[in-house]
Every structure is written in C-alpha cells, then in structure tokens.
Design an enzyme around this catalytic site. Structure first.
Site: not given
Ligand code: BJW
Length: 243
Positions: A56, A111, A138, A178
């Site tokens: 990612y 998503h 965090c 798409g």
C-alpha cells in the site's frame, strides 16, 4: 412536475486505467503481479504486516505521480452530479482519490481510501500521505503496530452499505462503470436494482463484465470515450424508463 429520478453510479478500477493506475484482473493487472492472499486479507496483514504495508505504501506513492490525474470519465461524472437536477450518488470500489480531484462530492468509497489510515487500537481515522510501517505510532493513542491502511480486504465489511442500499432501493438509474463484476457485494447491486424493477440499468465497460447480461443496456469502449458520451446523453435526454 415530478422530481428528477436519482442516479446511483458504481465505479471500479477500469475508470482509472486511462489515468495510469492498474486494474486488478486484467492480464497486466495487480493480481497478475501479487497474490491476493499475500496482500489483501486480514490474515495476510496478521502474518506479514510489513509486506502489506509495502504494497500500500507503493500504491500511495503512485498516486503522487504528476501523470496520475483525473481523466475525462471522472470529470464527466462530476459534471453529471453538478448538472443533474436530482441526486447523483457515486459509489466507488476504488481507493484512489481521482473522483474527488475531478470534483465529485456525493461519494462513498466502499473499499476504503488509500490516503487514509486507521489505528486498530483506538479506531482513529486520519488522512495519511506518507509511507506507513509496523512501528509507526498512532498520533492519537501513541501505540505502535496498530496502524493499518483504511482499505477493505476480503472477508471485511465494505463501508457505507446501509446508505448504498437505501439509494439503490429508490434510484431510477443504476450505472456500473469499469468493474469486472467479480467482487461482492458490489457485483450484486445490479441484481438488487433489477429485482425491484423500477430503475434502468447500464453497464459501461471495456469488455462485458461477469454480470453483463443482467444489465438492461451495455455500452462497450474505453471509459474516457463512453462515459462523457453517456453523461451528455443523460443530461440531454433524461433517464430512460426501466425495462
Ligand atoms: C476498463 C478500462 C477502460 C479496463 N475503460 N473499462 C463466494 C461467493 C460470493 C461472494 C464471496 C464468496 N466468497 C467470499 C465472498 C465475498 C468476497 C468476494 O466477493 N469474493 C469474490 C472473489 C468471490 N467479498 C468480500 O469479502 C467483501 N466483503 C464482504 O463481502 O463482506 C460481507 C458482506 C455481507 C453482506 C453485505 C455486505 C458485505 C470485501 C471485498 C474487498 C475487496 N477488496 C479489494 C482490495 C482492497 C482495495 C485495494 O487494494 O485497492 O478491492 S479486491 C479488488 O477488487 C479491489 C477492487 O475494488 C475490487 C473490484 O475490482 P474491479 O474494480 O472490478 O477491478 P477489475 O480489475 O476486476 O476489473 C476492471 C474492469 O475494468 C474490467 O472489466 C476491465 O475490462 C475494465 N477496464 N480498462 C473501461 N480503459
């Protein structure tokens, strides 16, 4: 005079292909290079969080490429939202931000979003543009190893489902653009709409999707050509009656 029917539009990776982002299931797509089981399940993240973060991080960095910009299809959908007299809800499976950059406002990222991360300990959700690692603390609770991409992996519940089904139940037009129709629940939206019998349904795609026969109308071609033409048609002629 009766109100203009509302429109729900579902988009998938194909709409961003001509902006330079890979699809998943085409022969040159993401799943031809990496295995779903290695990067897109909660089990993969538990087993090897660094590998998933790297995947990612690379895609997040790719969004910063100056060549990756909204294309004519993203822009046409933003224009439809601005100019259509009824509501236009855009539901995207894509985690890129090209719809926002084109000007779409009424948008659900079912998503997730590549430019957001969240903390599994305190649930804080935040915008994030930099690489993430397993030791990134965090900023809210200070704990390490709980930060994860804000994306929906296989087996996880997509985002905004109640709001999406509420709009699918009342729309007069459902358009799918798409997407290959392989992934549920998005792949089931057309059946949901057809079962109600009140909305016209249209697929716009490079090639017929898995569920192409379920649509009342199918238009094939590159998104940058067929989406602007379709938006012109709807703004000129209105929404066809459901068949
Ligand atoms: C062009 C073009 C151009 C190219 N112009 N077009 C057995 C049966 C049924 C369901 C299940 C089952 N076992 C498990 C499930 C559920 C599972 C699922 O669907 N699995 C299938 C594989 C069978 N789904 C889930 O687990 C989901 N959660 C869930 O179901 O929760 C329970 C629930 C219950 C009740 C209600 C609601 C929920 C979660 C799914 C998570 C998907 N995550 C991913 C990765 C994360 C995000 C990321 O990293 O980006 O999301 S997978 C990947 O696929 C990504 C995409 O959003 C998603 C869809 O892909 P998309 O967009 O369709 O891309 P492609 O590549 O497949 O297609 C591109 C299309 O564009 C092609 O058709 C091209 O032709 C076209 N194209 N160039 C126009 N220029």
């Amino acid at each position: 005079m009766s109100e203009a029917p509302s429109i729900v539009i579902l988009t998938g990776a194909g709409i961003s292909k001509e902006s330079g982002l890979d699809t998943f299931r085409d022969s040159d797509g993401i799943w031809a290079k990496v295995r779903i089981e290695d990067v897109a399940t909660p089990e993969a993240f538990a087993r090897n969080p660094s590998r998933v973060q790297e995947f990612y991080n690379a895609r997040r960095a790719g969004l910063k490429d100056p060549k990756v910009v909204p294309n004519a299809a993203h822009e046409a959908l933003a224009r439809l939202e601005r100019e259509w007299p009824g509501e236009v809800l855009l539901v995207t499976q894509n985690i890129d931000d090209l719809h926002e950059r084109a000007g779409s406002k009424n948008l659900i990222h079912m998503h997730g979003e590549l430019l957001k991360v969240r903390c599994e300990y305190c649930d804080a959700l935040m915008r994030w543009e930099e690489p993430l690692s397993t030791s990134t603390p965090c900023p809210h609770c200070g704990r390490k190893s709980g930060m994860r991409p804000h994306v929906v992996w296989f087996g996880e519940m997509p985002i905004g489902m109640d709001a999406i089904y509420e709009k699918l139940d009342t729309c007069g037009l459902f358009v799918s653009i798409g997407t290959s129709g392989n992934v549920y629940p998005a792949a089931g939206f057309v059946q949901h709409v057809r079962y109600r019998g009140l909305a016209h349904s249209v697929e716009l795609n490079l090639e017929p999707s898995q569920g192409a026969t379920l649509f009342a109308e199918v238009i094939l071609g590159p998104a940058t050509e067929i989406v602007p033409a379709f938006v012109d048609r709807i703004l000129t002629d209105g929404v066809p009656t459901a068949v």
